[in-house]
Write an enzyme that holds these catalytic residues in place. Sequence first.
Site, PDB file in Angstrom:
ATOM      1  N   HIS A 179     -21.374  37.845  83.672  1.00  0.00           N
ATOM      2  CA  HIS A 179     -20.252  38.801  83.711  1.00  0.00           C
ATOM      3  C   HIS A 179     -18.912  38.087  83.470  1.00  0.00           C
ATOM      4  O   HIS A 179     -18.047  38.047  84.347  1.00  0.00           O
ATOM      5  CB  HIS A 179     -20.227  39.568  85.049  1.00  0.00           C
ATOM      6  CG  HIS A 179     -19.451  40.861  84.943  1.00  0.00           C
ATOM      7  ND1 HIS A 179     -19.700  41.953  85.752  1.00  0.00           N
ATOM      8  CD2 HIS A 179     -18.431  41.240  84.132  1.00  0.00           C
ATOM      9  CE1 HIS A 179     -18.860  42.934  85.436  1.00  0.00           C
ATOM     10  NE2 HIS A 179     -18.081  42.510  84.461  1.00  0.00           N
ATOM     11  N   ASP A 232     -23.992  40.974  79.420  1.00  0.00           N
ATOM     12  CA  ASP A 232     -22.971  40.317  80.240  1.00  0.00           C
ATOM     13  C   ASP A 232     -22.964  40.923  81.639  1.00  0.00           C
ATOM     14  O   ASP A 232     -22.296  40.425  82.529  1.00  0.00           O
ATOM     15  CB  ASP A 232     -21.592  40.476  79.590  1.00  0.00           C
ATOM     16  CG  ASP A 232     -20.521  39.700  80.358  1.00  0.00           C
ATOM     17  OD1 ASP A 232     -20.757  38.502  80.639  1.00  0.00           O
ATOM     18  OD2 ASP A 232     -19.477  40.278  80.703  1.00  0.00           O
ATOM     19  N   ARG A 257     -19.227  61.379  75.201  1.00  0.00           N
ATOM     20  CA  ARG A 257     -19.343  62.723  75.776  1.00  0.00           C
ATOM     21  C   ARG A 257     -18.874  63.777  74.780  1.00  0.00           C
ATOM     22  O   ARG A 257     -19.347  64.880  74.738  1.00  0.00           O
ATOM     23  CB  ARG A 257     -18.499  62.819  77.052  1.00  0.00           C
ATOM     24  CG  ARG A 257     -19.294  62.413  78.288  1.00  0.00           C
ATOM     25  CD  ARG A 257     -18.422  62.398  79.489  1.00  0.00           C
ATOM     26  NE  ARG A 257     -17.308  61.478  79.278  1.00  0.00           N
ATOM     27  CZ  ARG A 257     -16.414  61.165  80.198  1.00  0.00           C
ATOM     28  NH1 ARG A 257     -16.482  61.717  81.384  1.00  0.00           N
ATOM     29  NH2 ARG A 257     -15.448  60.309  79.933  1.00  0.00           N
ATOM     30  N   ARG A 299     -11.544  52.262  74.684  1.00  0.00           N
ATOM     31  CA  ARG A 299     -10.741  51.129  74.190  1.00  0.00           C
ATOM     32  C   ARG A 299     -11.639  49.984  73.740  1.00  0.00           C
ATOM     33  O   ARG A 299     -11.440  49.399  72.683  1.00  0.00           O
ATOM     34  CB  ARG A 299      -9.820  50.629  75.295  1.00  0.00           C
ATOM     35  CG  ARG A 299      -8.743  51.611  75.681  1.00  0.00           C
ATOM     36  CD  ARG A 299      -7.819  50.948  76.690  1.00  0.00           C
ATOM     37  NE  ARG A 299      -6.829  51.871  77.166  1.00  0.00           N
ATOM     38  CZ  ARG A 299      -6.980  52.643  78.235  1.00  0.00           C
ATOM     39  NH1 ARG A 299      -8.099  52.615  78.922  1.00  0.00           N
ATOM     40  NH2 ARG A 299      -6.009  53.463  78.614  1.00  0.00           N
TER      41      ARG A 299
HETATM   42  O1  GLV Z   1     -16.018  44.286  84.484  1.00  0.00           O
HETATM   43  C1  GLV Z   1     -14.851  44.178  84.302  1.00  0.00           C
HETATM   44  C2  GLV Z   1     -13.939  45.282  84.291  1.00  0.00           C
HETATM   45  O2  GLV Z   1     -14.339  46.416  84.612  1.00  0.00           O
HETATM   46  O3  GLV Z   1     -12.742  45.074  83.986  1.00  0.00           O
END
Ligand code: GLV
Length: 321
Positions: free
Chosen positions: A286, A262, A178, A156
């Site tokens: 993050h 990030d 993959r 996504r």
């Molecule tokens: O890091 C954030 C997530 O996996 O939604």
Amino acid sequence: MDPHRVLVTYRLTTGAQKRLEALGYELDLAPPGLSRTDLLSRVRGVHALMCIPADRIDTELLDTAGNSLRVVSTNTAGYDHIDLAAARRRGIMVGHTPDAATDAVADLAIALIIMVLRRVPAAVAMARTGEWSPEHTMLLGHQLRDKTVGIVGLGRIGTAVMRRLTGFGVRQPLYSDRHARPEIAMQVGARFVDFGTLVGKSDIICICCTLNDSTRHLFTYDVFRQMKSSAVVINVARGDIIKQDELVRALADRVIAGAGLDVMTPEPLPADHALFGFPNCVVLPHVAYATLEAREAMCQRCIDNVVAGLNDQPLPYSVPN
Ligand SMILES: O=CC(=O)O
């Protein structure tokens, strides 16, 4: 019957907290930043656990929680912090929040690309000091037009990044995964290539895949050496997909031109970490998912999973089998 006990290890949005409070559970809204010891002591006897990646959900935790635990619902799309096999063995359902933050993460991936290519942190710092002159060679960067972008993982988020990139006039994007994903790839005009080809041909590599045994430490010094020396690598997935020490070496040896991260290992990254020493490496704490819209959707999905699980219904956002 006693109410179900639910432990939440992170701060919910106001709307989500109100909804959860109205559901009649016995709630333990733990303060954020719970230590392992506190987590283990609070998880004892709960029926549902709403957690984040800082909470390692392993055998020890599941054993400590005991037989009451029916649902683990992580407030993230990623679930690499959860031992799925151990949960399955105990019949515990595991849910996550896929797609809630796709747009937010894809937006930030684009921001990171531009920050690195256009040297935005250096430009911000220069503007603040006032030490700049209107000459025309200052802080020259690169533009996106005609660049080759390689997306690792056309899920996504990878797809959403590609959709955004089409407006920038990039060359036909490449992706590795993959397996080929022809239907999605056709929608975004991307071409499936093997990982080695992607690494060798891309000007910008954007890591969007999940962390699992096949992607852990996928990016090594050797891989960086196969990249163009002008290439940059962006990571909005999980820190452990890159062998971080080897990225430091690659930046120090100027094997690649820059990085935008990030995610890293560990999080938070110590303030004296070598990665902070490179002007061509942008490190964010993050925050790719951190929009009000994404956060609300994540919290609501996390609750949807708990409500379903505690009603013995299949989770609406179950982790894939
Ligand atoms: O890091 C954030 C997530 O996996 O939604």
